[in-house]
Design an enzyme around this catalytic site. Structure first.
Site, short mmCIF file in Angstrom:
data_model
loop_
_atom_site.label_atom_id
_atom_site.label_comp_id
_atom_site.label_asym_id
_atom_site.label_seq_id
_atom_site.Cartn_x
_atom_site.Cartn_y
_atom_site.Cartn_z
N PRO A 153 8.71 -77.21 -77.88
CA PRO A 153 7.48 -76.60 -77.37
C PRO A 153 6.25 -77.22 -78.03
O PRO A 153 6.27 -77.55 -79.21
CB PRO A 153 7.62 -75.13 -77.75
CG PRO A 153 9.06 -74.92 -77.99
CD PRO A 153 9.60 -76.23 -78.50
N GLU A 154 5.21 -77.35 -77.25
CA GLU A 154 3.96 -77.90 -77.76
C GLU A 154 3.04 -76.75 -78.17
O GLU A 154 3.30 -75.59 -77.85
CB GLU A 154 3.28 -78.73 -76.66
CG GLU A 154 4.19 -79.69 -75.93
CD GLU A 154 4.36 -81.02 -76.65
OE1 GLU A 154 3.47 -81.42 -77.40
OE2 GLU A 154 5.41 -81.65 -76.44
N LYS B 124 2.22 -74.60 -84.23
CA LYS B 124 3.38 -74.18 -83.45
C LYS B 124 4.07 -72.96 -84.07
O LYS B 124 5.19 -72.63 -83.73
CB LYS B 124 4.34 -75.35 -83.30
CG LYS B 124 3.66 -76.48 -82.52
CD LYS B 124 4.64 -77.42 -81.92
CE LYS B 124 4.77 -78.68 -82.73
NZ LYS B 124 5.77 -79.58 -82.18
N ASN C 225 6.48 -83.57 -78.70
CA ASN C 225 6.95 -84.82 -78.14
C ASN C 225 6.18 -85.26 -76.89
O ASN C 225 5.91 -86.43 -76.68
CB ASN C 225 8.43 -84.64 -77.79
CG ASN C 225 9.23 -85.86 -78.15
OD1 ASN C 225 8.84 -86.61 -79.04
ND2 ASN C 225 10.32 -86.07 -77.45
N ARG D 149 13.95 -88.13 -81.82
CA ARG D 149 13.40 -87.60 -80.59
C ARG D 149 13.13 -88.75 -79.64
O ARG D 149 12.92 -89.88 -80.07
CB ARG D 149 12.09 -86.85 -80.86
CG ARG D 149 12.18 -85.76 -81.90
CD ARG D 149 13.22 -84.70 -81.58
NE ARG D 149 13.15 -84.24 -80.21
CZ ARG D 149 12.35 -83.29 -79.78
NH1 ARG D 149 11.57 -82.67 -80.61
NH2 ARG D 149 12.34 -82.93 -78.52
#
Ligand SMILES: [Zn+2]
Length: 285
Positions: free
Chosen positions: A2-3, A51, A167, A252
């Site tokens: 999640p961003e 986050k 990401n 990632r």
């Protein structure tokens, strides 16, 4: 992953649903807090910091903060008391019940109850929060510029530089800057512009159900390169490539256009575009 804007929306949902409500039941399904019970406490608010989520609960003289983090797969869902849970019960890590709502945190990466005074232990390391009330462009810029040789994508993902980029935005910001994800920070032609774009992207998307960096909300049109491997680059038509990057065990997917984001061999001895032929993995979508 999640961003920051996803976490911001989760905080807003929890804040709207729980603030001012008395907890009629709590269940902390993590070993270190398995016996904790904040029933009778009042939720005074939820905020996001980068986050991280901080849900504040007052109970008698005690001031608690429930610190949670969505990590890879986590989500907070707010349900009516008898509503069926949208994910398997065994993935629930926290349940907060009030007379009118049940908030369930599924697959959370972090669940800890802190003394309110110790919030900084959880979030004090973060750089300026892209969606925080105290967003500080100058400090974010200074943090990024401090290590000019660091690979750009890695520097953007480091929450101690600026908080909120995951990401998706890391890939998109490298693309819109025309810089290879592994090129050093020093290769960015205008670092301030990049930082402003990061802020704009998250600001715009925090109000939308779908994240888009292109301005187009149609399903396959929302990003420049993120999750578009093998599709033609929107600018030049070259197939977008993907590669696993990052520390062993925590790699990632990194996406870029080899034409729009060429790797400047003056910066590094090898050409990762060549390496990807061997190292590319079609992973993690
Ligand atoms: Zn291109």
């Amino acid at each position: 992953m999640p961003e920051g804007d996803t976490v911001f929306r989760a905080a807003r949902l929890l804040d709207k649903s729980l603030t001012g409500q008395v907890l009629t039941g709590t269940d902390f399904r993590v070993p270190q807090h398995a016996t904790a019970d904040l029933t009778g406490g009042t939720v005074t608010g939820t905020v996001s910091r980068g986050k991280h989520l901080l849900t504040r609960i007052d109970r008698g003289p005690d001031r608690w903060t429930l610190h949670t983090h969505l990590k890879m797969e986590g989500a907070w869902k707010v349900l009516t008391p008898r509503q069926r849970w949208p994910r398997p019960a065994h993935t629930a890590r926290v349940v907060l019940e009030t007379a009118r709502a049940t908030a369930v945190g599924f697959s959370l990466g972090i669940v800890e109850l802190l003394d309110r005074a110790a919030e900084d232990d959880a979030v004090g390391h973060l750089g300026p929060d892209l969606l925080g009330p105290d967003w500080d462009e100058e400090r974010a810029l200074a943090n990024l510029a401090r290590d000019p040789e660091r690979p750009l994508r890695e520097a953007l993902l480091d929450q101690a530089n600026l908080a909120g980029i995951g990401n998706l935005y890391a890939a998109e910001l490298c693309f819109v800057s025309g810089v290879h994800p592994r090129a050093p920070v020093a290769a960015v032609p205008d670092l301030r512009r990049l930082v402003r774009r990061a802020h704009q992207m998250l600001e715009l998307n925090k109000e939308r159900p779908y994240q888009s960096t292109t301005g187009d909300l149609r399903e396959r049109e929302r990003t420049w390169v993120y999750r578009r491997d093998r599709s033609p680059c929107r600018r030049c038509g070259t197939p977008v490539v993907v590669e696993l990057q990052g520390p062993a065990g925590r790699e990632r997917a990194s996406y870029w256009c080899p034409s729009c984001q060429p790797y400047d061999t003056a910066h590094r001895g090898t050409n990762p575009a060549g390496m990807t032929d061997n190292a590319t993995k079609r992973m993690e979508r």
